[in-house]
Design a protein around this motif. Structure first.
Motif, mmCIF file in Angstrom:
data_model
loop_
_atom_site.group_PDB
_atom_site.id
_atom_site.type_symbol
_atom_site.label_atom_id
_atom_site.label_comp_id
_atom_site.label_asym_id
_atom_site.label_seq_id
_atom_site.Cartn_x
_atom_site.Cartn_y
_atom_site.Cartn_z
ATOM 1 N N VAL A 73 -16.676 -46.935 19.191
ATOM 2 C CA VAL A 73 -16.390 -47.811 20.327
ATOM 3 C C VAL A 73 -16.537 -49.250 19.861
ATOM 4 C CG1 VAL A 73 -17.053 -48.507 22.662
ATOM 5 C CG2 VAL A 73 -17.207 -46.094 21.996
ATOM 6 N N PHE A 74 -15.579 -50.090 20.265
ATOM 7 C CA PHE A 74 -15.635 -51.517 19.941
ATOM 8 C C PHE A 74 -16.185 -52.279 21.142
ATOM 9 C CE2 PHE A 74 -12.216 -49.789 17.325
ATOM 10 C CZ PHE A 74 -12.599 -50.223 16.062
ATOM 11 N N TYR A 75 -17.213 -53.073 20.903
ATOM 12 C CA TYR A 75 -17.834 -53.896 21.934
ATOM 13 C C TYR A 75 -17.595 -55.357 21.585
ATOM 14 C CZ TYR A 75 -20.673 -49.668 22.783
ATOM 15 O OH TYR A 75 -21.122 -48.385 23.037
ATOM 16 N N VAL A 76 -17.204 -56.146 22.590
ATOM 17 C CA VAL A 76 -17.004 -57.575 22.370
ATOM 18 C C VAL A 76 -17.731 -58.331 23.476
ATOM 19 C CG1 VAL A 76 -15.355 -59.447 22.069
ATOM 20 C CG2 VAL A 76 -14.724 -57.120 21.383
ATOM 21 N N SER A 77 -18.586 -59.263 23.075
ATOM 22 C CA SER A 77 -19.290 -60.104 24.044
ATOM 23 C C SER A 77 -18.735 -61.524 23.961
ATOM 24 C CB SER A 77 -20.792 -60.112 23.747
ATOM 25 O OG SER A 77 -21.476 -60.958 24.647
ATOM 26 N N LEU A 78 -18.299 -62.040 25.118
ATOM 27 C CA LEU A 78 -17.653 -63.349 25.180
ATOM 28 C C LEU A 78 -18.380 -64.253 26.170
ATOM 29 C CD1 LEU A 78 -13.941 -62.122 25.420
ATOM 30 C CD2 LEU A 78 -15.121 -62.951 23.379
ATOM 31 N N PRO A 79 -18.306 -65.575 25.957
ATOM 32 C CA PRO A 79 -18.893 -66.498 26.938
ATOM 33 C C PRO A 79 -18.186 -66.376 28.282
ATOM 34 C CG PRO A 79 -17.594 -67.690 25.301
ATOM 35 C CD PRO A 79 -17.696 -66.282 24.823
ATOM 36 N N ASN B 27 -26.474 -57.696 13.522
ATOM 37 C CA ASN B 27 -25.481 -56.702 13.103
ATOM 38 C C ASN B 27 -24.128 -56.889 13.797
ATOM 39 O OD1 ASN B 27 -26.332 -55.944 15.623
ATOM 40 N ND2 ASN B 27 -26.708 -53.788 15.129
ATOM 41 N N CYS B 28 -23.885 -58.068 14.330
ATOM 42 C CA CYS B 28 -22.581 -58.331 14.948
ATOM 43 C C CYS B 28 -21.699 -59.118 13.993
ATOM 44 C CB CYS B 28 -22.738 -59.095 16.263
ATOM 45 S SG CYS B 28 -23.027 -60.871 16.068
ATOM 46 N N THR B 29 -20.400 -59.045 14.245
ATOM 47 C CA THR B 29 -19.457 -59.945 13.586
ATOM 48 C C THR B 29 -19.247 -61.136 14.507
ATOM 49 O OG1 THR B 29 -18.311 -58.123 12.473
ATOM 50 C CG2 THR B 29 -17.112 -60.195 12.712
ATOM 51 N N VAL B 30 -19.516 -62.320 14.004
ATOM 52 C CA VAL B 30 -19.424 -63.526 14.828
ATOM 53 C C VAL B 30 -17.968 -63.962 14.942
ATOM 54 C CG1 VAL B 30 -20.047 -65.964 15.005
ATOM 55 C CG2 VAL B 30 -21.744 -64.286 14.258
ATOM 56 N N LEU B 31 -17.545 -64.244 16.183
ATOM 57 C CA LEU B 31 -16.203 -64.747 16.457
ATOM 58 C C LEU B 31 -16.327 -66.231 16.800
ATOM 59 C CD1 LEU B 31 -14.962 -61.831 18.770
ATOM 60 C CD2 LEU B 31 -14.718 -62.041 16.279
ATOM 61 N N PRO B 32 -15.837 -67.122 15.939
ATOM 62 C CA PRO B 32 -16.023 -68.569 16.161
ATOM 63 C C PRO B 32 -15.405 -69.026 17.486
ATOM 64 C CG PRO B 32 -15.292 -68.135 13.922
ATOM 65 C CD PRO B 32 -15.156 -66.843 14.656
ATOM 66 N N ASN B 33 -16.161 -69.832 18.203
ATOM 67 C CA ASN B 33 -15.707 -70.387 19.475
ATOM 68 C C ASN B 33 -15.254 -71.821 19.237
ATOM 69 O OD1 ASN B 33 -15.313 -71.318 22.063
ATOM 70 N ND2 ASN B 33 -17.342 -70.787 22.814
ATOM 71 N N LEU B 34 -13.944 -72.048 19.237
ATOM 72 C CA LEU B 34 -13.416 -73.383 18.965
ATOM 73 C C LEU B 34 -13.428 -74.283 20.186
ATOM 74 C CD1 LEU B 34 -10.329 -72.343 16.776
ATOM 75 C CD2 LEU B 34 -12.669 -72.883 16.041
ATOM 76 N N ARG B 35 -13.842 -73.734 21.337
ATOM 77 C CA ARG B 35 -13.826 -74.512 22.574
ATOM 78 C C ARG B 35 -15.205 -74.720 23.183
ATOM 79 N NH1 ARG B 35 -8.609 -71.762 25.741
ATOM 80 N NH2 ARG B 35 -7.080 -72.117 24.068
ATOM 81 N N GLY B 36 -16.248 -74.225 22.532
ATOM 82 C CA GLY B 36 -17.583 -74.358 23.102
ATOM 83 C C GLY B 36 -18.635 -73.944 22.098
ATOM 84 N N THR B 37 -19.878 -73.855 22.574
ATOM 85 C CA THR B 37 -21.005 -73.633 21.658
ATOM 86 C C THR B 37 -21.398 -72.175 21.494
ATOM 87 O OG1 THR B 37 -22.536 -74.013 23.500
ATOM 88 C CG2 THR B 37 -21.974 -75.917 22.127
ATOM 89 N N ALA B 38 -21.105 -71.321 22.480
ATOM 90 C CA ALA B 38 -21.517 -69.918 22.391
ATOM 91 C C ALA B 38 -20.455 -69.101 21.660
ATOM 92 C CB ALA B 38 -21.749 -69.343 23.785
ATOM 93 N N PRO B 39 -20.784 -68.519 20.494
ATOM 94 C CA PRO B 39 -19.785 -67.740 19.768
ATOM 95 C C PRO B 39 -19.543 -66.393 20.442
ATOM 96 C CG PRO B 39 -21.906 -67.555 18.674
ATOM 97 C CD PRO B 39 -22.089 -68.550 19.797
ATOM 98 N N GLY B 40 -18.399 -65.803 20.153
ATOM 99 C CA GLY B 40 -18.164 -64.431 20.554
ATOM 100 C C GLY B 40 -18.847 -63.490 19.576
ATOM 101 N N MET B 41 -19.081 -62.254 20.005
ATOM 102 C CA MET B 41 -19.763 -61.281 19.143
ATOM 103 C C MET B 41 -19.034 -59.947 19.205
ATOM 104 S SD MET B 41 -23.701 -62.267 20.167
ATOM 105 C CE MET B 41 -23.323 -62.283 21.921
ATOM 106 N N TRP B 42 -18.807 -59.363 18.044
ATOM 107 C CA TRP B 42 -18.061 -58.104 17.909
ATOM 108 C C TRP B 42 -18.995 -57.038 17.335
ATOM 109 C CZ3 TRP B 42 -12.636 -56.791 18.171
ATOM 110 C CH2 TRP B 42 -12.279 -55.603 17.521
ATOM 111 N N PHE B 43 -19.078 -55.885 17.980
ATOM 112 C CA PHE B 43 -19.922 -54.777 17.533
ATOM 113 C C PHE B 43 -19.084 -53.508 17.440
ATOM 114 C CE2 PHE B 43 -22.472 -57.676 20.049
ATOM 115 C CZ PHE B 43 -23.653 -57.831 19.348
ATOM 116 N N GLU B 44 -19.502 -52.600 16.601
ATOM 117 C CA GLU B 44 -18.904 -51.272 16.534
ATOM 118 C C GLU B 44 -20.025 -50.245 16.529
ATOM 119 O OE1 GLU B 44 -16.012 -50.839 13.388
ATOM 120 O OE2 GLU B 44 -15.449 -52.970 13.510
ATOM 121 N N LYS B 45 -19.881 -49.239 17.400
ATOM 122 C CA LYS B 45 -20.901 -48.194 17.492
ATOM 123 C C LYS B 45 -20.267 -46.908 17.997
ATOM 124 C CE LYS B 45 -25.241 -47.079 19.899
ATOM 125 N NZ LYS B 45 -26.228 -47.526 20.916
#
Length: 421
Positions: free
Chosen positions: A147-153, A126-144
């Motif tokens: 509140v906006f939650y963002v998970s980054l490498p 249920n996240c929106t994937v944020l493409p990582n152009l510099r590595g393998t782990a994508p960012g993830m965007w959530f809303e609940k």
């Protein structure tokens, strides 16, 4: 206008034990501040599911934005993704875009791709994937719950790319943000408490939505005016008016009327004048040369450095007289003056500086204690020297020496150029 607050959560046991220094929080805070989001709290927690869940719950009570970094790797101790699944009541799925990104990266590197590497493409469904152009782990965007939650490498380079290219623009589009305007000037040669006395009346008379902050560091104090409001153009104008009122009050100590480093201020002055500098460093070991050359374009003003750590190099390369060192010592006014003259002969420059001192923790004496430093600045016509006594550990003594030397150099250049007018 309502303030939009954020909490930054950094995850990793290595942060708590000091094995890794957290630079991510500072960068994220700066980027959020640029778009009008106020960082209310920064938290470092370990790789512990319950700690992560509790911190997310508490942070969501008073913040509209929560930024998380770390714990997105392919190993067992990286638990951020499964923990986020639990928090957002989701399950792990494979994102095809992230999967292709992993494959492309390993193909370019000509490295074998393992199942563990492929797990980097797993994300909560249920996240929106944020493409990582510099590595393998994508960012993830959530809303609940608004509140906006963002998970980054946690890898700084990857986090920075995602923060600037995806997160900040998306937050700007998703939130009604207030305008935040900063104006900063740099002072040197005056302490924080003294300058606060100088600015007491000015600070008292500031409008309520404009605040003055004192940011001391290594013999310098940055003065930052921050204005907040709904109309960016109006706030910017109001802050500029107050900034211009403040400048003459601190003109005696002002190095720059922008948020730049001391070495950048010196470089800018030399570029403006079309002049060059060289350094002869003993106790600072090339640190001043490093500071000057850390910014692009330094070749226009910096010709070179001689790190004369030993007396033999002072004598054989810089031409310091043997009897000077024998009679006065390497840490002396006479020695640093001859070092300036020597480096000007070796490296043709308009200006030069030299340092010699005892940085510690050993090597001091009653006559010349740890922290005692001689600094000289000059040109082919005139050389000046000054003694300083610092009281810190080795690293900070070196940094304080560099700051003092650059301040002396700037003052000398201004003095010499004024004499020509």
């Amino acid at each position: 206008m309502k303030e939009v607050n954020a909490c930054i959560i950094t995850i990793g046991d290595e942060l708590l034990i000091g094995q890794t220094i957290d630079t991510n929080s500072a960068f994220i805070a700066q980027e959020l501040n640029k778009i009008g989001i106020w960082v209310k709290r920064r938290v470092a927690i370990g790789d512990n599911k319950e700690e992560i869940l509790n911190t997310l719950t508490e942070a969501s009570k008073e913040n509209e934005v929560i930024i998380i970094t770390g714990g997105l790797g392919p190993t067992a101790d990286d638990i951020t993704k499964p923990t986020l699944c639990e928090y957002f009541h989701s399950k792990i799925t494979i994102d095809e875009g992230a999967l292709q990104n992993v494959k492309d990266i390993f193909s370019k590197l000509n490295k074998p791709l393992t199942g563990r590497n492929l797990k980097q493409a797993e994300v909560p469904d249920n996240c929106t994937v944020l493409p990582n152009l510099r590595g393998t782990a994508p960012g993830m965007w959530f809303e609940k719950d608004n509140v906006f939650y963002v998970s980054l490498p946690g890898v700084p380079n990857e986090m920075k790319g995602l923060m600037q290219n995806s997160v900040a623009p998306k937050l700007k589009d998703s939130l009604e943000l207030p305008a935040v305007v900063h104006r900063t000037l740099l002072t040197s040669g005056i302490g924080e408490s003294t300058i606060a006395d100088v600015l007491e009346d000015f600070e008292r008379d500031l409008p309520g939505h404009i605040k003055l902050a004192y940011l001391p560091s290594y013999g310098m104090v940055r003065l930052r005016l921050t204005g907040r409001g709904s109309d960016k153009e109006m706030v910017d104008q109001e802050v500029s008016v107050q900034f211009e009122k403040m400048k003459p009050l601190v003109a005696e100590w002002m190095v720059a009327d922008s948020d730049i480093s001391l070495q950048q201020a010196v470089s800018n002055l030399l570029k403006k004048l079309g002049k060059t500098v060289a350094t002869a460093e003993s106790c600072t070991g090339g640190y001043i040369a490093h500071l000057i050359t850390s910014k692009a374009g330094s070749s226009a003003i910096f010709n070179g450095s001689i790190v004369s750590y030993s007396n033999k190099v002072k004598e054989n390369v810089l031409g310091v007289k043997e009897e000077t060192i024998r009679n006065f010592g390497a840490v002396s006014e006479q020695t640093v003056k001859e070092m300036v003259q020597g480096v000007l002969s070796c490296i043709d420059s308009d200006y030069a500086l030299a340092t010699s001192g005892i940085m510690g923790p050993d090597g001091g004496s009653v006559e010349k204690p740890v922290g005692m430093v001689w600094i000289a600045v000059g040109n082919k016509n005139n050389v000046k020297a000054a003694q300083y006594k610092f009281r810190y550990d080795r690293t900070r003594n070196i940094e304080m020496t560099a700051q003092a030397a650059l301040t002396m150099l700037r003052g000398f250049i201004l003095e010499q150029e004024t004499l020509k007018d």
